[in-house]
Design an enzyme around this catalytic site. Structure first.
Site, PDB file in Angstrom:
ATOM      1  N   GLY A 186      -8.635   5.054   7.336  1.00 48.49           N
ATOM      2  CA  GLY A 186      -9.533   4.894   8.463  1.00 48.49           C
ATOM      3  C   GLY A 186      -8.975   3.914   9.484  1.00 48.49           C
ATOM      4  O   GLY A 186      -9.090   4.118  10.689  1.00 48.49           O
ATOM      5  N   ALA A 187      -8.373   2.848   8.990  1.00 49.56           N
ATOM      6  CA  ALA A 187      -7.926   1.795   9.898  1.00 49.56           C
ATOM      7  C   ALA A 187      -6.410   1.629   9.959  1.00 49.56           C
ATOM      8  O   ALA A 187      -5.895   1.069  10.911  1.00 49.56           O
ATOM      9  CB  ALA A 187      -8.583   0.470   9.526  1.00 49.56           C
ATOM     10  N   SER A 188      -5.689   2.113   8.935  1.00 47.09           N
ATOM     11  CA  SER A 188      -4.225   1.997   9.001  1.00 47.09           C
ATOM     12  C   SER A 188      -3.575   3.248   8.440  1.00 47.09           C
ATOM     13  O   SER A 188      -4.224   4.068   7.778  1.00 47.09           O
ATOM     14  CB  SER A 188      -3.739   0.757   8.247  1.00 47.09           C
ATOM     15  OG  SER A 188      -3.875   0.930   6.862  1.00 47.09           O
ATOM     16  N   THR A 189      -2.280   3.390   8.729  1.00 45.78           N
ATOM     17  CA  THR A 189      -1.551   4.547   8.217  1.00 45.78           C
ATOM     18  C   THR A 189      -0.207   4.074   7.671  1.00 45.78           C
ATOM     19  O   THR A 189       0.375   3.123   8.199  1.00 45.78           O
ATOM     20  CB  THR A 189      -1.381   5.625   9.322  1.00 45.78           C
ATOM     21  OG1 THR A 189      -0.848   6.794   8.722  1.00 45.78           O
ATOM     22  CG2 THR A 189      -0.457   5.183  10.454  1.00 45.78           C
ATOM     23  N   GLN A 190       0.244   4.715   6.604  1.00 46.57           N
ATOM     24  CA  GLN A 190       1.502   4.326   5.972  1.00 46.57           C
ATOM     25  C   GLN A 190       2.477   5.483   5.881  1.00 46.57           C
ATOM     26  O   GLN A 190       2.062   6.631   5.665  1.00 46.57           O
ATOM     27  CB  GLN A 190       1.280   3.818   4.536  1.00 46.57           C
ATOM     28  CG  GLN A 190       0.607   2.481   4.424  1.00 46.57           C
ATOM     29  CD  GLN A 190      -0.887   2.559   4.664  1.00 46.57           C
ATOM     30  OE1 GLN A 190      -1.432   1.892   5.534  1.00 46.57           O
ATOM     31  NE2 GLN A 190      -1.575   3.418   3.927  1.00 46.57           N
TER      32      GLN A 190
ATOM     33  N   GLU B 163       0.837  -1.198   0.000  1.00 41.04           N
ATOM     34  CA  GLU B 163       0.000   0.000   0.000  1.00 41.04           C
ATOM     35  C   GLU B 163       0.873   1.250   0.000  1.00 41.04           C
ATOM     36  O   GLU B 163       0.655   2.183  -0.772  1.00 41.04           O
ATOM     37  CB  GLU B 163      -0.879  -0.037   1.253  1.00 41.04           C
ATOM     38  CG  GLU B 163      -2.158   0.718   1.181  1.00 41.04           C
ATOM     39  CD  GLU B 163      -2.986   0.475   2.435  1.00 41.04           C
ATOM     40  OE1 GLU B 163      -2.774  -0.548   3.141  1.00 41.04           O
ATOM     41  OE2 GLU B 163      -3.857   1.310   2.715  1.00 41.04           O
TER      42      GLU B 163
HETATM   43  N1  LIG Z   1      -9.002   7.809  -3.614  1.00 43.25           N
HETATM   44  C1  LIG Z   1      -9.050   8.104  -2.316  1.00 43.25           C
HETATM   45  C2  LIG Z   1      -9.233   7.085  -1.344  1.00 43.25           C
HETATM   46  C3  LIG Z   1      -9.302   7.441   0.005  1.00 43.25           C
HETATM   47  N2  LIG Z   1      -9.189   8.738   0.349  1.00 43.25           N
HETATM   48  C4  LIG Z   1      -9.274   9.157   1.746  1.00 43.25           C
HETATM   49  O1  LIG Z   1      -8.777   8.140   2.602  1.00 43.25           O
HETATM   50  C5  LIG Z   1      -9.457   8.221   3.867  1.00 43.25           C
HETATM   51  C6  LIG Z   1     -10.131   6.932   4.185  1.00 43.25           C
HETATM   52  O2  LIG Z   1      -9.239   5.871   4.143  1.00 43.25           O
HETATM   53  P1  LIG Z   1      -9.685   4.417   3.706  1.00 43.25           P
HETATM   54  O3  LIG Z   1     -11.161   4.264   3.715  1.00 43.25           O
HETATM   55  O4  LIG Z   1      -9.007   4.129   2.420  1.00 43.25           O
HETATM   56  O5  LIG Z   1      -9.107   3.543   4.894  1.00 43.25           O
HETATM   57  P2  LIG Z   1      -7.907   2.458   4.933  1.00 43.25           P
HETATM   58  O6  LIG Z   1      -8.518   1.165   4.480  1.00 43.25           O
HETATM   59  O7  LIG Z   1      -6.856   2.968   3.994  1.00 43.25           O
HETATM   60  O8  LIG Z   1      -7.461   2.433   6.375  1.00 43.25           O
HETATM   61  C7  LIG Z   1     -10.473   9.326   3.726  1.00 43.25           C
HETATM   62  O9  LIG Z   1      -9.877  10.506   4.182  1.00 43.25           O
HETATM   63  C8  LIG Z   1     -10.682   9.404   2.229  1.00 43.25           C
HETATM   64  O10 LIG Z   1     -11.139  10.660   1.840  1.00 43.25           O
HETATM   65  C9  LIG Z   1      -8.972   9.707  -0.617  1.00 43.25           C
HETATM   66  O11 LIG Z   1      -8.835  10.869  -0.277  1.00 43.25           O
HETATM   67  N3  LIG Z   1      -8.916   9.377  -1.930  1.00 43.25           N
HETATM   68 CA   LIG Z   2      -6.768   3.898   1.899  1.00 42.97          CA
END
Ligand SMILES: Nc1ccn([C@@H]2O[C@H](COP(=O)(O)OP(=O)(O)O)[C@@H](O)[C@H]2O)c(=O)n1
Ligand SMILES: [Ca+2]
EC number: 3.6.1.6
Length: 443
Positions: free
Chosen positions: A217-221, A187
């Protein structure tokens, strides 16, 4: 969701195992390079559809790649268009069609068919966007991130199986392993590739790559190309990954911290993360408005939360609470302290929410700008009560993550960016390069 404007235009012109050893990625892009999209392209139709992506305008040398991002808070489709102008030239990235739905697949943990239906709705857009004669040659892939990583294996697999059926019923090319949970290290690397490709750092002589920070939302990189030997020596082995791309070898520092995304951090701050049963329990925090009592759904679980009715609220007690979540939990590479980074996702969203940057333009901030805003919001919660009740907690977490988590300085610069040349700064583009290359798709 928006209807496909091409159809209304009258003229027609219009989960892999993680390893303790350095991972050697088989990302060999040397035979498959891409040219940057032109920054002066025709304005995108309704921000979504460049006219040249309308099927009617499709040229014989146009090809497509469809990448789904199944994130913890939403599912997104990215339909990339590439054009190869002559057999000798490199394919160019022409444009991207992007659409998203909320909530993410993990919210359908107990209704996998319903979850897959959200994917189908997005895939229908690709049926409109890709000309029928190219459907069979257009690969479709979905990669899930932290939301599904946190579900039980059984629930996650049930969701992925339903999505796979949707893909197989579609007219597109469904490669092997087309639906999977992506390893966190990919990722970070793929997002780094995207940003450095879009900013032109992977081509030409004067390569000056930029590090990337993604807050989901759930992880950070966190991902960057170390400049100092010390960083390579001092980093844990599984934080370093080598791969070859565009005729160069890169050894990146990257790590994905599961449970440190913004929403998971809210639960951790409230003491509700990874609890077996939350049945009706009330979780309180000094980061929330005093009188607040509410419910919140995340990852298919309902949480009750509220403010410290009698106790303290405000930045200082909130920072101490949040500090427990991050302090000593993250690796701090010395060399990043003074470097600038590209930051996106929730870094971007919370900076927009508090007028630190403009939604369209993005902007450059210092780490201390987040701290200043956190103080302003947390110490005046009654003034911000129309915004999310979590605004104080979110800004305080971002501040603590940057300073105490990663070890950035107050004056470290963050380039907040959502799109570069109209293309989303998401890992999905890097993943699409890898996909097309592995399938040998060029003309
Ligand atoms: N194409 C994308 C995908 C996610 N995001 C942002 O990523 C954040 C949510 O992360 P996510 O749902 O992908 O969560 P994880 O599965 O990466 O932890 C929100 O701030 C979304 O607005 C974005 O800005 N543009
Ligand atoms: Ca994401």
């Amino acid at each position: 969701m928006t209807a496909h404007p091409c159809l209304t235009a009258s003229s027609g012109s219009g989960r892999m195992a993680s390893s303790r050893l350095p991972i050697l990625l088989a990302l060999v892009f040397s035979s498959f390079s891409f040219v940057l999209p032109h920054s002066n392209r025709v304005m995108w139709f309704q921000d979504l559809f460049p006219p040249n992506v309308c099927p009617i305008n499709a040229k014989a040398n146009t090809f497509y790649g469809i990448m789904f991002d199944a994130g913890s808070t939403g599912t997104r489709i990215h339909i990339y268009t590439f054009v190869q102008k002559s057999p000798e030239s490199l394919p160019e990235l022409e444009g991207e069609i992007f659409e998203s739905v909320k909530p993410g697949l993990s919210a359908y943990a107990d209704q996998p068919e319903k979850g897959a239906e959200t994917v189908k709705r997005l895939l229908d857009m690709a049926i409109d966007a890709v000309p029928p004669h190219l459907w069979k040659k257009t690969p479709v892939v979905l990669k899930a991130t932290a939301g599904l990583r946190l579900l039980s294996e059984e629930k996650a697999q049930a969701l992925l199986l339903e999505v796979k059926e949707v893909f197989e019923e579609s007219p597109f090319l469904v490669p092997e392993n087309s639906v999977s949970i992506m390893d966190g290290s990919y990722e970070g690397i793929l997002a780094w590739i995207t940003v450095n490709f879009l900013t032109g750092q992977l081509s030409g002589q004067n390569k000056h790559t930029v590090g990337t920070l993604d807050l989901g939302g759930a992880s950070t990189q966190i991902t960057f190309l170390p400049r100092f030997e010390e960083t390579l020596k001092e980093s844990p082995g599984d934080f370093l990954t080598s791969f070859e791309m565009f005729n160069s070898t890169y050894k990146l520092y990257t790590h994905s911290y599961l449970g440190f995304g913004l929403k998971a951090a809210r639960l951790a701050t409230l003491g509700a993360l990874n609890m077996e049963a939350v049945d009706g329990q009330m979780f309180r925090s000094s980061c929330l408005p005093k009188q607040l009592e509410a419910e919140w759904h995340f990852g298919g679980v309902k949480y009750r939360y509220g403010g410290n009715k009698e106790g303290e609220t405000g930045f200082r007690p909130c920072y101490l609470e949040v500090l427990k979540v991050v302090k000593g939990k993250l690796h701090q590479p010395d060399e990043i302290r003074g470097s600038s980074f590209y930051a996106f996702s929730y870094y971007y969203d919370r900076a927009v929410d508090t007028n630190l940057i403009d939604y369209e333009q993005g902007g450059v901030l210092e780490v201390r700008d987040f701290e200043r805003k956190a103080k302003e919001v947390c110490d005046n919660m009654e003034r911000y009560n129309s915004a999310s009740p979590f605004l104080c907690m979110d800004l305080t977490y971002i501040t603590a993550l940057l300073k105490e988590g990663f070890g950035f300085r107050d004056n470290t610069l963050l380039q907040l960016t959502k799109k570069v040349n109209n293309i989303e700064t998401s890992w999905t583009l890097g993943a699409t390069f890898h996909l097309l290359q592995s399938l040998g798709i060029t003309y």
